[in-house]
Each structure stands twice: as structure tokens, then as C-alpha cells.
Enzyme design. Structure first.
Site, short mmCIF file in Angstrom:
data_model
loop_
_atom_site.label_atom_id
_atom_site.label_comp_id
_atom_site.label_asym_id
_atom_site.label_seq_id
_atom_site.Cartn_x
_atom_site.Cartn_y
_atom_site.Cartn_z
N HIS A 274 0.88 -1.15 0.05
CA HIS A 274 -0.02 0.03 -0.01
C HIS A 274 0.78 1.24 -0.08
O HIS A 274 0.61 2.16 -0.90
CB HIS A 274 -1.08 -0.07 1.24
CG HIS A 274 -1.66 1.37 1.43
ND1 HIS A 274 -2.88 1.39 1.12
CD2 HIS A 274 -1.35 2.67 1.94
CE1 HIS A 274 -3.24 2.60 1.38
NE2 HIS A 274 -2.49 3.24 2.03
N GLU A 275 1.95 1.27 0.96
CA GLU A 275 2.65 2.56 1.28
C GLU A 275 3.57 2.66 -0.17
O GLU A 275 3.65 3.78 -0.90
CB GLU A 275 3.70 2.40 2.03
CG GLU A 275 3.42 2.29 3.41
CD GLU A 275 2.38 3.48 3.86
OE1 GLU A 275 2.79 4.53 3.34
OE2 GLU A 275 1.37 3.35 4.48
N HIS A 278 1.34 4.15 -3.03
CA HIS A 278 1.20 5.80 -2.88
C HIS A 278 2.50 6.46 -3.85
O HIS A 278 2.34 7.25 -4.13
CB HIS A 278 1.51 6.34 -1.62
CG HIS A 278 0.24 6.27 -0.72
ND1 HIS A 278 -1.03 6.73 -1.18
CD2 HIS A 278 0.09 5.85 0.39
CE1 HIS A 278 -1.84 6.69 -0.07
NE2 HIS A 278 -1.52 6.05 0.59
N GLU A 352 -6.09 7.19 -1.35
CA GLU A 352 -5.93 5.84 -0.50
C GLU A 352 -6.66 4.64 -1.01
O GLU A 352 -6.21 3.35 -1.01
CB GLU A 352 -6.65 6.17 1.07
CG GLU A 352 -5.86 6.97 2.02
CD GLU A 352 -4.64 6.63 2.10
OE1 GLU A 352 -4.47 5.23 2.42
OE2 GLU A 352 -3.83 7.33 2.11
N ASP A 356 -4.61 1.16 -2.34
CA ASP A 356 -5.19 -0.13 -1.86
C ASP A 356 -5.24 -1.21 -3.16
O ASP A 356 -5.06 -2.14 -2.93
CB ASP A 356 -6.53 0.00 -1.40
CG ASP A 356 -6.63 0.39 0.25
OD1 ASP A 356 -5.50 0.48 0.72
OD2 ASP A 356 -7.75 0.99 0.74
ZN ZN Z 1 -2.37 5.29 2.75
#
Ligand code: ZN
Length: 417
Positions: A274-275, A278, A352, A356
Site C-alpha cells: 500500500h505504501e 502511494h 488511499e 489499496d
Molecule cells: Zn495510505
């Protein structure tokens, strides 16, 4: 009261009322029964505790809100701004140094008033719910380090801004824009190596199953992960998290030690995915560009207002000054910033979902990330049923159940292809 004073006063009162309404709606959503799908991470007692945590924090927010509002109004209408200005001018320094003292004094005053609330939040509320790990020694040294950093880093930048508006005439706004932008970029670059280690220990993740799994994943998505750290989050709180800092060759990912303790290897890989999402979806660059543009617009508008007498009249200041203009303009601009903040939060929630989706797509599964987020929520006593209006005002991340729903739907979609 002139029109500027009316606008600022209305903005302050409106934002107070808006927060209050959102809080009341939010508390009204609480039900005794656990939402479906969370049975594996909450029992009835833990769920009740999460609701109590929300109630306690909401009431605490009301207390601090009322206190802040009262102090602001008394200080403003009691003539606090010109009073302090008189003291600082009587020291006899030039406009830039006087400005630094003036702003430093107000900041110190505000921080001292907020201190009892900070102490109660950490050693009262967080302690009661079993989160607090901060010792008094850490609490005090954190404050001292914070003050020292503001003086070492903040004061020179503020001095530059004051000096530009004092001496550079019509060019001041873009000089300030460039100075603040360069400063922010430099700060982000040095933060992971120079500033954050002042507050926490960062040790490279040790060799083993976890590191191997993470490195394999990073390689599979062509992410050059050279700086992977474990941060001693447990020094201050039992809550856990993971985050991305720095940019360019200095970028790094830090996992809280508390996170590693509570999650399985696939869950941790999913959090990391997930990070990395980004980064890969360019959210970090996007944030930076928005903040740079925002800075430019603020300074441009500031240049029109900074010598506008009405702004000073609103605060009973007979002698205009750059430093006071900076503060008053900040208050006048806050309603615009409020709406901008809402837009930025909407963007953040969209990002977000994207991160995801990246994690689900690249790990090929929605379950580990969903499990990780559920465990995180249970561990951090997050609210599972926020009111949509409250989430709209305050949430930088989508409410958990919506996030998990979106992930599962996305997984079904790509698995069906
Ligand atoms: Zn996040």
C-alpha cells in the site's frame, strides 16, 4: 467592528459549530452491536472500549475547543494583540527582530496554555486506554527538542519572510514563495536522516522471513527499496503505523515495531505494498506540487492584504506591521484554507483507494491488507461507524468498512478476468 473583523469572527464561530454538529452526529451513530465482518478482531468488550474511547476523546475535544475559543475571543477583544505589540516594540529592535519576538511570544503563550491539555491527553486519556508508553522524561525532552527545532529552523525562515515583505517591495511574495519552497524541499530531504532520528530510533529491518518477503515483493514491482527501517513507536504509544518519508535517493519506509509485533508476514507485505502504491501512483509528488502552488497563492494574496489598514483595525492595532499582518491574514484566510482542506482530504481519500488497489493488484489478494487494516483498527480503537458528515470533514482515509468493501470488489473484478 469592521467588515474584516466580522468575517473572521463568523468564520471562527462557524467552524466551531460545524465541528460540534459533526461530533454530535458522529456519536449518534454508535450502536452496541459489532459491525459484520469484524468478529475475528474484536470481542464485545474491545468494541465497547473503542466506543468509549471515541466518547472520551470527543468530550475532550469539546473542552479544548471551548477553551481555545474563549481564549481567542478574550485575547482579541481585550486588546491582546496591540498590548503585546507595545511590549515588543519597547525593546527597541528593528522590524524583523521585533517580529520574531512578537510571533515567538504569541506561539509560546499558545503552547503554554495548551500544555495542560497535552498532558491530560497523554497521561490521562491515552493512559486509561492502555496506549500511553510515553515517560515524563520523553514528554519533556520532546517539547524541548520541538522548541529548539522551531528556533533553529523556523526562526530563520520566518525572518526571511519578514525581511522580504519589509524591504523587497512588490517582489516580496515570489521571493517568499521560492524561499519557503526550497526550505520545505530541503526539510523533507533531511527529515529522515537528521530530524526524525532526534525523536525515534530507526534500525534497519533485520534479516529473516519478513525482510525476504518484503524484498521479494519490492523487486516484483520494480521498487528500489534500500532503506527499510523499524521505528521504536512503542517508545510513546501502543498504537501502530507505517509510513513513507523523504524522496529521491533518500526515500525510505519505516514500520513501527508495534506493527511488526501484531501482524503476519503477508499482512506486513500488504501494508508495505500500500505504501509503495502511494509512491508508484505519484501521490507523493502530487502532494508536493499542490503544496507548492498553495504556498505561492497564499503569498500572492498576502501581498495585497499585508498593508491594508482594515486588517489592523479589526484587531485594534494602530501601528501596522508586517509580522502582525502575517498573523491577521492567516486568520482571514482560514475559511479559504478550510475549503481547500476539504478538497485535499477528498483527494487523499481517493489516493488511499488507489494505493489499496495497487496493493491488491500486485499481491494478487485482498485478504492480507483487509486483515491488517482490521487488526490496526482494533488495536488503535478506531471508530468503525463514523457519520458520513464527520468523515467528510475530518477523514484523510476512507472509513474502514468502505475501504475493505472496495478492495474486495476490486479483487473479485480482477480475479474474474
Ligand atoms: Zn495510505
Amino acid at each position: 467592528m469592521n467588515v474584516i473583523a466580522v468575517i473572521i469572527l463568523l468564520a471562527i464561530l462557524l467552524s466551531f459549530i460545524l465541528d460540534l454538529v459533526a461530533d454530535i452526529l458522529n456519536l449518534g451513530m454508535l450502536r452496541n452491536d459489532l459491525p459484520e465482518g469484524f468478529e475475528d478482531v474484536y470481542d464485545a468488550a474491545r468494541y465497547r472500549q473503542s466506543q468509549e474511547y471515541l466518547r472520551v476523546n470527543t468530550r475532550f475535544g469539546w473542552m479544548t475547543g471551548v477553551f481555545d475559543l474563549t481564549v481567542t475571543l478574550i485575547f482579541w477583544f481585550g486588546g491582546g494583540f496591540p498590548l503585546v505589540d507595545g511590549w515588543m516594540r519597547s525593546l527597541g529592535y528593528g522590524p524583523v527582530i521585533t517580529g520574531l519576538f512578537y510571533m515567538g511570544f504569541l506561539l509560546l503563550f499558545k503552547s503554554l496554555l495548551g500544555l495542560p491539555f497535552g498532558i491530560y491527553s497523554t497521561f490521562g486519556i491515552e493512559e486509561r486506554f492502555g496506549f500511553n508508553k510515553t515517560t515524563w522524561q520523553t514528554f519533556v525532552t520532546d517539547i524541548l527538542k520541538g522548541v529548539l527545532l522551531s528556533i533553529l529552523l523556523g526562526a530563520p525562515l520566518l525572518a526571511a519572510v519578514l525581511a522580504f515583505f519589509e524591504y523587497a517591495g512588490g517582489n516580496a511574495w515570489w521571493y517568499c514563495w521560492i524561499a519557503v519552497t526550497l526550505f520545505t524541499l530541503a526539510l523533507q530531504f533531511i527529515a529522515p536522516t537528521w530530524i526524525m532520528p532526534l525523536f525515534n530510533k530507526f534500525i534497519p529491518l533485520e534479516e529473516g522471513d519478513l525482510k525476504r518477503a518484503i524484498m521479494d515483493y519490492a523487486r516484483s514491482v520494480q521498487f528500489p527499496l534500500t532503506h527499510l527501517f523499524v521505528m521504536d513507536g512503542s517508545k510513546r504509544s501502543g498504537k501502530s503505523n507505517a509510513f513513507f518519508t523523504g524522496f529521491g535517493r533518500n526515500k525510505r519506509i519505516a514500520l513501527f515495531d508495534t506493527l511488526i509485533e501484531q501482524h503476519t508476514v503477508p499482512e506486513l507485505v500488504a501494508v508495505l505494498a500500500h505504501e509503495i502504491g502511494h509512491y508508484k501512483k505519484r501521490h507523493i509528488i502530487q502532494r508536493m506540487v499542490i503544496s507548492i502552488v498553495h504556498t505561492g497563492v497564499v503569498f500572492y494574496l498576502l501581498s495585497f492584504f499585508i498593508s491594508y489598514q482594515g486588517l489592523f483595525d479589526a484587531f485594534y492595532m494602530s501601528q501596522p506591521s508586517v509580522y502582525a499582518g502575517l498573523i491577521f491574514f492567516g486568520m482571514l484566510f482560514s475559511p479559504i484554507d478550510f475549503f481547500l482542506g476539504l478538497v485535499l482530504q477528498m483527494l487523499s481519500r481517493k489516493n488511499e483507494y488507489e494505493a489499496d488497489r495497487f496493493a491488491v493488484e500486485t499481491t494478487g489478494d485482498a485478504r492480507p491488507l483487509a486483515e491488517a487494516l482490521k487488526k490496526l483498527a482494533a488495536n488503535n480503537l478506531s471508530n468503525l461507524v463514523p457519520h458520513p458528515f464527520y468523515a467528510f470533514l475530518h477523514y484523510s482515509h476512507p472509513p474502514l468498512r468502505e475501504r475493505i468493501g472496495a478492495m474486495q470488489a476490486f479483487h473479485r473484478k480482477i480475479a474474474g478476468q
